[in-house]
Design a protein around this motif. Structure first.
Motif, PDB file in Angstrom:
ATOM      1  N   GLY A 165       0.792  -1.231   0.000  1.00 39.34           N
ATOM      2  CA  GLY A 165       0.000   0.000   0.000  1.00 39.34           C
ATOM      3  C   GLY A 165       0.814   1.266   0.000  1.00 39.34           C
ATOM      4  N   TRP A 166       2.037   1.226  -0.523  1.00 37.95           N
ATOM      5  CA  TRP A 166       2.885   2.410  -0.623  1.00 37.95           C
ATOM      6  C   TRP A 166       3.283   2.625  -2.079  1.00 37.95           C
ATOM      7  N   GLU A 167       3.278   3.889  -2.498  1.00 38.58           N
ATOM      8  CA  GLU A 167       3.703   4.210  -3.848  1.00 38.58           C
ATOM      9  C   GLU A 167       4.389   5.578  -3.870  1.00 38.58           C
ATOM     10  N   VAL A 168       5.224   5.812  -4.871  1.00 43.01           N
ATOM     11  CA  VAL A 168       5.969   7.070  -4.970  1.00 43.01           C
ATOM     12  C   VAL A 168       5.079   8.129  -5.625  1.00 43.01           C
ATOM     13  N   ARG A 169       4.903   9.248  -4.917  1.00 38.35           N
ATOM     14  CA  ARG A 169       4.157  10.392  -5.436  1.00 38.35           C
ATOM     15  C   ARG A 169       5.012  11.643  -5.258  1.00 38.35           C
ATOM     16  N   GLY A 170       5.302  12.275  -6.346  1.00 32.16           N
ATOM     17  CA  GLY A 170       6.120  13.484  -6.263  1.00 32.16           C
ATOM     18  C   GLY A 170       7.472  13.230  -5.642  1.00 32.16           C
ATOM     19  N   GLY A 171       8.029  12.071  -5.885  1.00 33.04           N
ATOM     20  CA  GLY A 171       9.345  11.738  -5.363  1.00 33.04           C
ATOM     21  C   GLY A 171       9.343  11.230  -3.930  1.00 33.04           C
ATOM     22  N   LYS A 172       8.165  11.075  -3.295  1.00 28.78           N
ATOM     23  CA  LYS A 172       8.065  10.611  -1.916  1.00 28.78           C
ATOM     24  C   LYS A 172       7.279   9.303  -1.841  1.00 28.78           C
ATOM     25  N   LEU A 173       7.789   8.345  -1.098  1.00 33.58           N
ATOM     26  CA  LEU A 173       7.065   7.097  -0.884  1.00 33.58           C
ATOM     27  C   LEU A 173       5.904   7.395   0.056  1.00 33.58           C
ATOM     28  N   THR A 174       4.695   7.158  -0.443  1.00 28.86           N
ATOM     29  CA  THR A 174       3.501   7.653   0.230  1.00 28.86           C
ATOM     30  C   THR A 174       2.494   6.525   0.426  1.00 28.86           C
ATOM     31  N   LYS A 175       1.809   6.538   1.573  1.00 25.57           N
ATOM     32  CA  LYS A 175       0.748   5.568   1.836  1.00 25.57           C
ATOM     33  C   LYS A 175      -0.424   5.876   0.929  1.00 25.57           C
ATOM     34  N   THR A 176      -0.844   4.869   0.190  1.00 21.05           N
ATOM     35  CA  THR A 176      -1.843   5.078  -0.861  1.00 21.05           C
ATOM     36  C   THR A 176      -3.150   5.647  -0.323  1.00 21.05           C
ATOM     37  N   ASP A 177      -3.591   5.143   0.831  1.00 16.55           N
ATOM     38  CA  ASP A 177      -4.917   5.533   1.319  1.00 16.55           C
ATOM     39  C   ASP A 177      -4.905   6.781   2.197  1.00 16.55           C
ATOM     40  N   THR A 178      -3.776   7.095   2.820  1.00 18.54           N
ATOM     41  CA  THR A 178      -3.760   8.230   3.758  1.00 18.54           C
ATOM     42  C   THR A 178      -2.887   9.391   3.298  1.00 18.54           C
ATOM     43  N   GLY A 179      -2.009   9.162   2.341  1.00 17.85           N
ATOM     44  CA  GLY A 179      -1.101  10.201   1.903  1.00 17.85           C
ATOM     45  C   GLY A 179       0.088  10.412   2.823  1.00 17.85           C
ATOM     46  N   GLU A 180       0.253   9.538   3.820  1.00 18.58           N
ATOM     47  CA  GLU A 180       1.378   9.653   4.767  1.00 18.58           C
ATOM     48  C   GLU A 180       2.695   9.337   4.068  1.00 18.58           C
ATOM     49  N   VAL A 181       3.716  10.147   4.293  1.00 21.46           N
ATOM     50  CA  VAL A 181       5.043   9.915   3.748  1.00 21.46           C
ATOM     51  C   VAL A 181       5.802   8.934   4.637  1.00 21.46           C
ATOM     52  N   PHE A 182       6.507   8.009   4.006  1.00 22.33           N
ATOM     53  CA  PHE A 182       7.273   6.998   4.757  1.00 22.33           C
ATOM     54  C   PHE A 182       8.501   7.672   5.374  1.00 22.33           C
ATOM     55  N   ARG A 183       8.557   7.649   6.702  1.00 21.48           N
ATOM     56  CA  ARG A 183       9.691   8.229   7.424  1.00 21.48           C
ATOM     57  C   ARG A 183      10.417   7.146   8.220  1.00 21.48           C
ATOM     58  N   LEU A 184      11.721   7.319   8.324  1.00 23.50           N
ATOM     59  CA  LEU A 184      12.557   6.314   8.971  1.00 23.50           C
ATOM     60  C   LEU A 184      13.782   7.003   9.553  1.00 23.50           C
ATOM     61  N   GLU A 185      14.025   6.790  10.849  1.00 28.52           N
ATOM     62  CA  GLU A 185      15.199   7.365  11.507  1.00 28.52           C
ATOM     63  C   GLU A 185      16.031   6.249  12.141  1.00 28.52           C
ATOM     64  N   PHE A 186      17.332   6.260  11.856  1.00 27.11           N
ATOM     65  CA  PHE A 186      18.268   5.317  12.471  1.00 27.11           C
ATOM     66  C   PHE A 186      18.788   5.923  13.771  1.00 27.11           C
ATOM     67  N   LEU A 187      18.600   5.232  14.878  1.00 27.08           N
ATOM     68  CA  LEU A 187      19.108   5.695  16.165  1.00 27.08           C
ATOM     69  C   LEU A 187      20.459   5.039  16.435  1.00 27.08           C
ATOM     70  N   LEU A 188      21.511   5.856  16.589  1.00 25.52           N
ATOM     71  CA  LEU A 188      22.866   5.354  16.813  1.00 25.52           C
ATOM     72  C   LEU A 188      23.429   5.983  18.078  1.00 25.52           C
ATOM     73  N   SER A 189      24.346   5.254  18.730  1.00 26.11           N
ATOM     74  CA  SER A 189      24.984   5.778  19.937  1.00 26.11           C
ATOM     75  C   SER A 189      26.448   6.125  19.712  1.00 26.11           C
TER      76      SER A 189
END
Length: 607
Positions: free
Chosen positions: A421-445
C-alpha cells in the motif's frame, strides 16, 4: 569426569520428604549442560593460563561513552567497564567449552536425577574484601534483589528458578520449576552474591544508583574513580581464590584502568600516543590502513588477528514493529532489498567482514541452506502460520553486484512496497490511502557508525523514503532503547550457547512491551513463542540445535532486521609490553585475564 552417586538418605536430608525414593544424587565440582565437563577435579590450572606468570604492572584501556552508577542490578544508570572484575560467582565457565561450569565460590554441587533442585556447598575460605565470609544468605539476598528490583532482562535468566534458600551458612539450595533439564542449573551456577551486611547499612539502597565503591569479592577492587571519565581497579593481593585451579595464572595485572572517551577517533589517537595500552579494533578501514605507523613498523605496537570461534548473536538494523510503517513484513523485506552490502563491503569494510545470514551466526544454531528433515519436521505444525519459504528455501539476504544497487533489487522493493500500500508520489514514498510519507530514523549511539549507515540512507532517500540518522549520547540511547523510542536501531544481540531462557527476552511476545527488555523488534509471534519454549525444554543437544535453526528460519523470513556483518577473527593491537600463554583458549583470546606485563619488554619499550 567421574560422578559420585550418593544414597537416598543423603537426598532426603538435602531435599526433604518430597524427594522421590528412587533418585540418586550427583556430587561434583563441575557440571556441563550436555555430556561431561572437559576437565576433571585433578586439573591444576586452565591449560590456557600460565601459573608462573609474574604478577604486577599496570594496563590502561579505553572505553566509549560514560558511566554514572556502580549498581549493575537495576535498570537505571550506566555502569563502568570492568565492573565484573570485583565480583565472583558460584561457578565459572571454561574458555575451551560453551556449556560447562567449574566451582569457584561453590566447592561442590549436588543435584538429583530429575534436576529439580541443586545444592551448592560453599568454600569456607570464600570471603568479601572486608574479610567477612561469603554466606548462602548473600546469594539469597542477590536472588531476591534480582526478583524484586532487577533489570527485566537480568530477571529473565532466572525465570525457571522457583526458590533460593540458605540451608545453613555454607549450603545454598536452589529449587527449579523445571525437571530433567540442565539449562536452569547452568543459570543458577552463574549467580553472584551481594553482601547483605554491606547493602543493608543505613544510607545504602540496592534499588538506587550509586557511585560509592561497592564491596566485592573478586580478584580486583575499585581503587579510584573519576565518575564518568575513568575508573581504576587494583588487584587484591590476598584474594581468597588466588590458588584455586580456576584462578592460577589468571588476573596478573596489579592495576587495570579504563579511561572514557566520547569520540572513537580520539580514543584511537590516544592509543597511538601511548595513553592506552591495548585495544580491540572494530573498524576495517583503520585495521587495514590506520596502523601504518612508525611504532608498528618498529615493533613497538603489535598487531595480532587470532581466529574468533565464539558463537554470537545477530548484528543488524532492527525494525521497531511497534511503529505502523514496519508492521507489514513486505515493507521490511523491501527495505532489505534496498541495502547494498556488497558496495559497503568493497568501499568501507575493505572486504574483511562476512555477511550475517542468521540470527545465530558463527555457530551450529544458525540456519544454513535448505531446512534439514529435522528442521522441516519441527516447522511442519506451523505450515499455515509461517511464510512458506521458511519450510523449503535457503535464506539469503538480497545480493548486489558490488558496484551499486542493481535494478532487480530496486524493482523487487518497489513491487513489495506497492503490495503493502505504498507508492511514490512526487518523489516521496507515500501511503496510498492516507497520503502519509514513509519516514525512517536510524538511532545510533556511536558517531563512527554513521559512516557505514550513510550509504544506506542515501539509497532510501532515492527510493522516496524520508530517511535520517540520529546520533545520541550513550545515556540518551539507553533510555530510548529501554522505552523502544526509535524507528530503526543498530543492535548486536548476544546469546549464550546453547540458547535458552535469554531467547524469551529477545523474541517472546510476553516481553515485547516490557520496558528494558531485549525484544527490540517488538516481535509478537505465537510460533516464535512456542519454538522458544521447545528450545528451553530440549533434553538433548541435537534437538536444541535443530529447534533453534527452525526458530532462526521463522525469524529470518519475518524480515525483522537488515542483517549486517561479523568478523571471524579478533583484531588486537597493543603496545609491546605484554606476554601471554602459548596455548590460547578455544573461544577467547584471553586478554586481560591470562596475559601479563613482561618486565623485559617493558624496559625495552621504555628505551
Amino acid at each position: 569426569m567421574k560422578r559420585l552417586l550418593f544414597s537416598l538418605l543423603l537426598l532426603g536430608l538435602l531435599s526433604g520428604p518430597a524427594a522421590a525414593q528412587d533418585q540418586k544424587v550427583t556430587r561434583t565440582w563441575a557440571i556441563a549442560e550436555f555430556g561431561e565437563p572437559m576437565y576433571g577435579p585433578d586439573m591444576p590450572h586452565w591449560p590456557y593460563a600460565n601459573p608462573e606468570a609474574p604478577k604486577g604492572g599496570r594496563v590502561v584501556l579505553g572505553a566509549f561513552g560514560t558511566y554514572d552508577s556502580l549498581n549493575t542490578y537495576i535498570l537505571r544508570g550506566q555502569w563502568p567497564a570492568g565492573i565484573g572484575l570485583i565480583g565472583d560467582s558460584l561457578m565459572v565457565g571454561s574458555g575451551d567449552e560453551l556449556v560447562s561450569a567449574y566451582g569457584l565460590i561453590a566447592e561442590t554441587v549436588e543435584y538429583p536425577d530429575d534436576k529439580s533442585w541443586m545444592v551448592f556447598n560453599l568454600r569456607g575460605q570464600a570471603r568479601w574484601h572486608d574479610g567477612k565470609p561469603i554466606t548462602a544468605d548473600d546469594f539469597v539476598f542477590s536472588f531476591d534483589t534480582i526478583r524484586q528490583h532487577g533489570r527485566p532482562f537480568l530477571k529473565s535468566f532466572y525465570d525457571d528458578i522457583d526458590q533460593v534458600t540458605a540451608l545453613d551458612e555454607r549450603r545454598l539450595k536452589v529449587t527449579f520449576k523445571t525437571r530433567n533439564t540442565m539449562k536452569p542449573l547452568m543459570a543458577a551456577a552463574g549467580l553472584s552474591p551481594l553482601p547483605r551486611h554491606w547493602w543493608t547499612q543505613p544510607g545504602r539502597d540496592i534499588t538506587q544508583t550509586t557511585l560509592e565503591p561497592i564491596l566485592g569479592s573478586g580478584a580486583y577492587r575499585i581503587k579510584a574513580m573519576d565518575p564518568g571519565r575513568a575508573i581504576t581497579y587494583e588487584r587484591v593481593k590476598d584474594y581468597w581464590a588466588a590458588d584455586l585451579p580456576v584462578s592460577r595464572g589468571m588476573n596478573n595485572f596489579d592495576e587495570i584502568r579504563y579511561d572514557y572517551y566520547l569520540d572513537d577517533t580520539v580514543m584511537f589517537e590516544a592509543f597511538l600516543a601511548g595513553r592506552i595500552d591495548f585495544r580491540q579494533e572494530n573498524r576495517a578501514q583503520r585495521w587495514a590502513a590506520g596502523y601504518d605507523t612508525g611504532e608498528v613498523k618498529a615493533g613497538r605496537i603489535v598487531k595480532r588477528d587470532p581466529p574468533d570461534k565464539s558463537p554470537r548473536g545477530t548484528y543488524g538494523y532492527i525494525f521497531n514493529t511497534r511503529r505502523p510503517q514496519f508492521q507489514d513484513a513486505r515493507v521490511r523485506r523491501a527495505l532489505n532489498h534496498l541495502y547494498d552490502f556488497e558496495s559497503i563491503q568493497r568501499t568501507l569494510l575493505y572486504g574483511q567482514y562476512r555477511r550475517i545470514e542468521s540470527w545465530f551466526p558463527n555457530s551450529e544454531y544458525g540456519a544454513q541452506g535448505r531446512p534439514t528433515p529435522e528442521e522441516a519436521a519441527i516447522l511442519a505444525p506451523y505450515k499455515d502460520k509461517v511464510p512458506p519459504e521458511a519450510l523449503t528455501e535457503d535464506f539469503t539476504p538480497p545480493v548486489n553486484d558490488g558496484n551499486r544497487l542493481d535494478r532487480e533489487n530496486i524493482r523487487k522493493a518497489t513491487a513489495l512496497f506497492k503490495e503493502a500500500g505504498w507508492e511514490v508520489r512526487g518523489g516521496k514514498l507515500t501511503k496510498t490511502d492516507t497520503g502519509e510519507v514513509f519516514r525512517l530514523e536510524f538511532l545510533l549511539s556511536n558517531p563512527t557508525l554513521e559512516r557505514v549507515t550513510a550509504p544506506y540512507v542515501q539509497i532510501l532517500r532515492r527510493a522516496g523514503i524520508d530517511a535520517a540518522i540520529r546520533v545520541v549520547d550513550t545515556a540518551q540511547y539507553d533510555v530510548r532503547t529501554d522505552d523502544y523510542d526509535y524507528d530503526v536501531v543498530m543492535v548486536a544481540l548476544n546469546f549464550f550457547p546453547p540458547p535458552g531462557t535469554e531467547l524469551r527476552g529477545f523474541f517472546h511476545s510476553a516481553v515485547a512491551d516490557v520496558r528494558g527488555q531485549g525484544n527490540f523488534a517488538g516481535i509478537k509471534d505465537p510460533v516464535v513463542d512456542e519454538l522458544i519454549e521447545k528450545i528451553i525444554q530440549g533434553k538433548d543437544l541435537p534437538t536444541i540445535e535443530a529447534t533453534t535453526r527452525a526458530l532462526d528460519r521463522a525469524l529470518l523470513w519475518g524480515w525483522y532486521q537488515v542483517p549486517l556483518y561479523y568478523n571471524d577473527v579478533s583484531w588486537l593491537a597493543f603496545w609491546n609490553k605484554f606476554a601471554w600463554p602459548e596455548r590460547m583458549a578455544k573461544y577467547s583470546h584471553g586478554f586481560p585475564a591470562t596475559w601479563w606485563v613482561d618486565p623485559r619488554k617493558t624496559a625495552a619499550l621504555g628505551r
